[in-house]
Design a protein around this motif. Structure first.
Motif, PDB file in Angstrom:
ATOM      1  N   LYS A  24       0.809  -1.223   0.000  1.00  0.00           N
ATOM      2  CA  LYS A  24       0.000   0.000   0.000  1.00  0.00           C
ATOM      3  C   LYS A  24       0.842   1.274   0.000  1.00  0.00           C
ATOM      4  O   LYS A  24       0.414   2.300  -0.562  1.00  0.00           O
ATOM      5  N   ASN A  25       2.024   1.249   0.594  1.00  0.00           N
ATOM      6  CA  ASN A  25       2.824   2.471   0.671  1.00  0.00           C
ATOM      7  C   ASN A  25       3.293   2.977  -0.687  1.00  0.00           C
ATOM      8  O   ASN A  25       3.637   4.151  -0.826  1.00  0.00           O
ATOM      9  N   ILE A  26       3.310   2.094  -1.707  1.00  0.00           N
ATOM     10  CA  ILE A  26       3.753   2.531  -3.027  1.00  0.00           C
ATOM     11  C   ILE A  26       2.669   2.350  -4.096  1.00  0.00           C
ATOM     12  O   ILE A  26       2.928   2.562  -5.274  1.00  0.00           O
ATOM     13  N   ARG A  27       1.469   1.968  -3.682  1.00  0.00           N
ATOM     14  CA  ARG A  27       0.371   1.887  -4.654  1.00  0.00           C
ATOM     15  C   ARG A  27       0.054   3.282  -5.164  1.00  0.00           C
ATOM     16  O   ARG A  27       0.088   4.260  -4.423  1.00  0.00           O
ATOM     17  N   PRO A  33       2.964   7.255  -6.311  1.00  0.00           N
ATOM     18  CA  PRO A  33       2.944   6.305  -5.195  1.00  0.00           C
ATOM     19  C   PRO A  33       2.395   6.981  -3.937  1.00  0.00           C
ATOM     20  O   PRO A  33       2.626   8.182  -3.720  1.00  0.00           O
ATOM     21  N   LEU A  34       1.683   6.229  -3.142  1.00  0.00           N
ATOM     22  CA  LEU A  34       1.034   6.773  -1.950  1.00  0.00           C
ATOM     23  C   LEU A  34       2.010   7.562  -1.074  1.00  0.00           C
ATOM     24  O   LEU A  34       1.680   8.639  -0.560  1.00  0.00           O
ATOM     25  N   ILE A  35       3.217   7.053  -0.908  1.00  0.00           N
ATOM     26  CA  ILE A  35       4.177   7.698  -0.019  1.00  0.00           C
ATOM     27  C   ILE A  35       4.529   9.104  -0.483  1.00  0.00           C
ATOM     28  O   ILE A  35       4.921   9.958   0.323  1.00  0.00           O
ATOM     29  N   HIS A  36       4.397   9.388  -1.773  1.00  0.00           N
ATOM     30  CA  HIS A  36       4.739  10.718  -2.290  1.00  0.00           C
ATOM     31  C   HIS A  36       3.900  11.816  -1.640  1.00  0.00           C
ATOM     32  O   HIS A  36       4.390  12.940  -1.432  1.00  0.00           O
ATOM     33  N   TYR A  37       2.652  11.524  -1.309  1.00  0.00           N
ATOM     34  CA  TYR A  37       1.785  12.545  -0.727  1.00  0.00           C
ATOM     35  C   TYR A  37       2.303  12.988   0.644  1.00  0.00           C
ATOM     36  O   TYR A  37       2.271  14.191   0.971  1.00  0.00           O
ATOM     37  N   ALA A  42       5.708  16.819   4.009  1.00  0.00           N
ATOM     38  CA  ALA A  42       6.891  17.052   4.846  1.00  0.00           C
ATOM     39  C   ALA A  42       7.802  18.103   4.239  1.00  0.00           C
ATOM     40  O   ALA A  42       8.349  18.964   4.949  1.00  0.00           O
ATOM     41  N   ILE A  43       7.972  18.060   2.923  1.00  0.00           N
ATOM     42  CA  ILE A  43       8.793  19.059   2.236  1.00  0.00           C
ATOM     43  C   ILE A  43       8.199  20.457   2.434  1.00  0.00           C
ATOM     44  O   ILE A  43       8.923  21.444   2.611  1.00  0.00           O
ATOM     45  N   PRO A 116      -2.736  10.002   3.632  1.00  0.00           N
ATOM     46  CA  PRO A 116      -2.169  10.832   2.567  1.00  0.00           C
ATOM     47  C   PRO A 116      -2.789  12.206   2.403  1.00  0.00           C
ATOM     48  O   PRO A 116      -2.236  13.053   1.700  1.00  0.00           O
ATOM     49  N   LEU A 117      -3.932  12.464   3.034  1.00  0.00           N
ATOM     50  CA  LEU A 117      -4.601  13.744   2.840  1.00  0.00           C
ATOM     51  C   LEU A 117      -4.160  14.805   3.846  1.00  0.00           C
ATOM     52  O   LEU A 117      -4.601  15.959   3.769  1.00  0.00           O
ATOM     53  N   ARG A 118      -3.301  14.430   4.773  1.00  0.00           N
ATOM     54  CA  ARG A 118      -2.732  15.399   5.707  1.00  0.00           C
ATOM     55  C   ARG A 118      -1.835  16.371   4.935  1.00  0.00           C
ATOM     56  O   ARG A 118      -1.119  15.988   4.017  1.00  0.00           O
TER      57      ARG A 118
END
Length: 236
Positions: A24-27, A33-37, A42-43, A116-118
């Motif tokens: 799920k972290n890279i779907r 990919p999910l982790i990009h959000y 963070a950036i 991911p919506l944070r």
């Protein structure tokens, strides 16, 4: 603590594999990919001193780096199992970061990719709420009504259930219910002492930053992923 204030290390935990939602972290959602959000949030944060991704997978590490994240080390396999406590991965990340940077982390900001919506603003507001409080940890939550304890039951025996609350004392009008909140997993702020001395990511009486329900989807099963995908795709 440095002359510029406390060192706040953001940690994005992203172990490979998953039982509820495969990888799920890279779907991908909308081609990312999910982790990009979470990395993008963070950036965009103005309060984090630094952040990194903690993963056991070189594939995940490369995906994270492509999004602009630092992945200075891989997490040991024994800290990336289905039953591996999150606190152990967080402590490992802090220890490795401090050794590589010859610095001391005062507090951590745990950012799970499964929320991911944070936004960057949520991260900064949560940190500000933490420092404005006297608490040594903070969690993010959203107010809930449909899953209020006044409506809830637990298993009893003989095919029966028992109410969590005395139904004779439950107000008739929902508007009279005392507000309750669900932890959404978006942001956890913890002092160094909570992590290393108490072995916790958050305490029993943490500060809380309240987020709207629409940014609080926490992906744990396929339905959650579908909901997050729908919200992200219709967010513009």
């Amino acid at each position: 603590m440095s002359e510029d204030g406390p060192t706040l290390l953001g940690i994005i935990p992203a172990r490979s594999g998953s039982k509820g939602v495969s990888e799920k972290n890279i779907r991908e959602i909308r081609g990312k990919p999910l982790i990009h959000y979470t990395i993008e949030a963070a950036i965009g944060s103005e309060r984090l001193s630094s952040f990194l991704v903690s993963t056991d997978s070189e594939e995940y590490a490369e995906i994270a780096r492509d999004a602009g994240a630092s992945v200075p080390f891989l997490r040991p396999a024994e800290l990336a199992q289905d039953d591996s406590p999150t606190i152990d991965a967080v402590k490992h990340a802090v220890t490795e970061f401090e050794a590589e940077n010859d610095s001391r982390v005062d507090a951590t900001v745990l950012l799970q990719p499964t929320t991911p919506l944070r936004t960057a603003e949520d991260i900064d507001s949560a940190i500000e709420t933490f420092f404005d409080s006297s608490a040594d940890s903070l969690i993010t939550c959203y107010e809930t009504v449909d899953t209020h304890p006044n409506y809830m039951y637990e298993d009893d025996t003989d095919r029966r259930v028992v109410a969590l609350r005395d139904q004779a004392e439950v107000p008739d009008r929902r508007q009279e219910f005392k507000p309750v909140y669900l932890r959404n997993g978006a942001v956890y702020v913890s002092t160094r002492e909570v992590l290393f001395d108490r072995g916790r990511v958050y305490t029993d009486n943490p500060a809380a930053y309240i987020m709207p329900k629409e940014r609080s989807v926490n992906i744990d099963e396929p339905f959650d992923f579908k909901l997050a995908k729908l919200l992200i795709e219709t967010n513009d």
